[in-house]
Design a protein around this motif. Structure first.
Motif, PDB file in Angstrom:
ATOM      1  N   VAL A   1     131.772  23.009 -15.875  1.00 63.39           N
ATOM      2  CA  VAL A   1     131.434  23.113 -14.447  1.00 63.39           C
ATOM      3  C   VAL A   1     131.052  21.745 -13.890  1.00 63.39           C
ATOM      4  O   VAL A   1     131.494  21.358 -12.804  1.00 63.39           O
ATOM      5  CB  VAL A   1     130.300  24.138 -14.231  1.00 63.39           C
ATOM      6  N   GLU A   2     130.250  21.006 -14.630  1.00 62.32           N
ATOM      7  CA  GLU A   2     129.805  19.678 -14.177  1.00 62.32           C
ATOM      8  C   GLU A   2     130.989  18.736 -13.973  1.00 62.32           C
ATOM      9  O   GLU A   2     131.084  18.052 -12.950  1.00 62.32           O
ATOM     10  CB  GLU A   2     128.835  19.091 -15.210  1.00 62.32           C
ATOM     11  N   VAL A   3     131.907  18.718 -14.925  1.00 62.88           N
ATOM     12  CA  VAL A   3     133.088  17.839 -14.821  1.00 62.88           C
ATOM     13  C   VAL A   3     133.926  18.234 -13.604  1.00 62.88           C
ATOM     14  O   VAL A   3     134.371  17.372 -12.839  1.00 62.88           O
ATOM     15  CB  VAL A   3     133.918  17.884 -16.128  1.00 62.88           C
ATOM     16  N   ILE A   4     134.138  19.527 -13.416  1.00 59.61           N
ATOM     17  CA  ILE A   4     134.949  19.992 -12.283  1.00 59.61           C
ATOM     18  C   ILE A   4     134.269  19.657 -10.965  1.00 59.61           C
ATOM     19  O   ILE A   4     134.910  19.134 -10.042  1.00 59.61           O
ATOM     20  CB  ILE A   4     135.231  21.493 -12.408  1.00 59.61           C
ATOM     21  N   GLN A   5     132.990  19.926 -10.856  1.00 58.94           N
ATOM     22  CA  GLN A   5     132.282  19.652  -9.593  1.00 58.94           C
ATOM     23  C   GLN A   5     132.319  18.175  -9.236  1.00 58.94           C
ATOM     24  O   GLN A   5     132.453  17.820  -8.070  1.00 58.94           O
ATOM     25  CB  GLN A   5     130.833  20.127  -9.693  1.00 58.94           C
ATOM     26  N   LYS A   6     132.221  17.305 -10.228  1.00 62.25           N
ATOM     27  CA  LYS A   6     132.271  15.860  -9.974  1.00 62.25           C
ATOM     28  C   LYS A   6     133.632  15.404  -9.469  1.00 62.25           C
ATOM     29  O   LYS A   6     133.748  14.350  -8.867  1.00 62.25           O
ATOM     30  CB  LYS A   6     131.940  15.083 -11.246  1.00 62.25           C
ATOM     31  N   ASN A   7     134.655  16.200  -9.739  1.00 62.39           N
ATOM     32  CA  ASN A   7     136.017  15.774  -9.430  1.00 62.39           C
ATOM     33  C   ASN A   7     136.706  16.590  -8.374  1.00 62.39           C
ATOM     34  O   ASN A   7     137.914  16.479  -8.174  1.00 62.39           O
ATOM     35  CB  ASN A   7     136.842  15.755 -10.727  1.00 62.39           C
ATOM     36  N   LEU A   8     135.962  17.434  -7.672  1.00 65.24           N
ATOM     37  CA  LEU A   8     136.563  18.224  -6.583  1.00 65.24           C
ATOM     38  C   LEU A   8     136.868  17.360  -5.387  1.00 65.24           C
ATOM     39  O   LEU A   8     136.283  16.383  -5.108  1.00 65.24           O
ATOM     40  CB  LEU A   8     135.643  19.373  -6.180  1.00 65.24           C
TER      41      LEU A   8
ATOM     42  N   LYS B   1     145.692  17.455 -11.158  1.00 58.82           N
ATOM     43  CA  LYS B   1     145.886  16.344 -12.094  1.00 58.82           C
ATOM     44  C   LYS B   1     144.582  15.573 -12.312  1.00 58.82           C
ATOM     45  O   LYS B   1     144.238  15.220 -13.446  1.00 58.82           O
ATOM     46  CB  LYS B   1     146.979  15.426 -11.561  1.00 58.82           C
ATOM     47  N   LYS B   2     143.847  15.324 -11.235  1.00 60.82           N
ATOM     48  CA  LYS B   2     142.578  14.596 -11.336  1.00 60.82           C
ATOM     49  C   LYS B   2     141.587  15.373 -12.200  1.00 60.82           C
ATOM     50  O   LYS B   2     140.934  14.798 -13.077  1.00 60.82           O
ATOM     51  CB  LYS B   2     142.005  14.373  -9.935  1.00 60.82           C
ATOM     52  N   ILE B   3     141.473  16.660 -11.968  1.00 60.79           N
ATOM     53  CA  ILE B   3     140.537  17.480 -12.739  1.00 60.79           C
ATOM     54  C   ILE B   3     140.988  17.589 -14.189  1.00 60.79           C
ATOM     55  O   ILE B   3     140.176  17.469 -15.113  1.00 60.79           O
ATOM     56  CB  ILE B   3     140.370  18.870 -12.088  1.00 60.79           C
ATOM     57  N   GLN B   4     142.276  17.768 -14.413  1.00 59.63           N
ATOM     58  CA  GLN B   4     142.793  17.839 -15.775  1.00 59.63           C
ATOM     59  C   GLN B   4     142.504  16.549 -16.537  1.00 59.63           C
ATOM     60  O   GLN B   4     142.094  16.592 -17.701  1.00 59.63           O
ATOM     61  CB  GLN B   4     144.301  18.090 -15.750  1.00 59.63           C
ATOM     62  N   ASN B   5     142.706  15.410 -15.902  1.00 62.79           N
ATOM     63  CA  ASN B   5     142.430  14.126 -16.550  1.00 62.79           C
ATOM     64  C   ASN B   5     140.949  13.954 -16.855  1.00 62.79           C
ATOM     65  O   ASN B   5     140.583  13.451 -17.913  1.00 62.79           O
ATOM     66  CB  ASN B   5     142.938  12.968 -15.695  1.00 62.79           C
ATOM     67  N   ALA B   6     140.088  14.375 -15.929  1.00 63.52           N
ATOM     68  CA  ALA B   6     138.639  14.272 -16.149  1.00 63.52           C
ATOM     69  C   ALA B   6     138.208  15.172 -17.309  1.00 63.52           C
ATOM     70  O   ALA B   6     137.383  14.764 -18.143  1.00 63.52           O
ATOM     71  CB  ALA B   6     137.888  14.647 -14.876  1.00 63.52           C
TER      72      ALA B   6
END
Length: 82
Positions: A75-82, A14-19
């Motif tokens: 990739v940048e968005v996902i890495q920031k939110n892992l 959910k966090k990654i999807q929202n980001a």
């Protein structure tokens, strides 16, 4: 094989999807358990592996239209939110 989708397993979907949404990057869940649909409800079983996958699966955009720049942004968005 699912060549038309790029799927990840993440603990905080959910966090990654929202980001991703905030950055106007589409993502979706394309492999939910079939027994969420009324026609299959009576067949629901305890399937821990399926539950694990269903709760963490997230599909990202893929295709010829996704540029290298798009990929780096995703990739940048996902890495920031892992």
């Amino acid at each position: 094989s699912t060549y038309w989708a790029y799927t990840l397993l993440v603990d905080n979907r959910k966090k990654i999807q929202n980001a991703l949404k905030k950055e106007k990057i589409d993502s979706c869940v394309i492999h939910p358990r079939n027994d969420i649909y009324s026609v299959f409800k009576k067949f629901k079983r305890d399937l821990p592996g399926v539950d694990y996958y269903s709760e963490r699966e997230l599909s990202l955009p893929c295709g010829w239209w996704v540029t290298n720049r798009d990929i780096m942004r995703i990739v940048e968005v996902i890495q920031k939110n892992l």
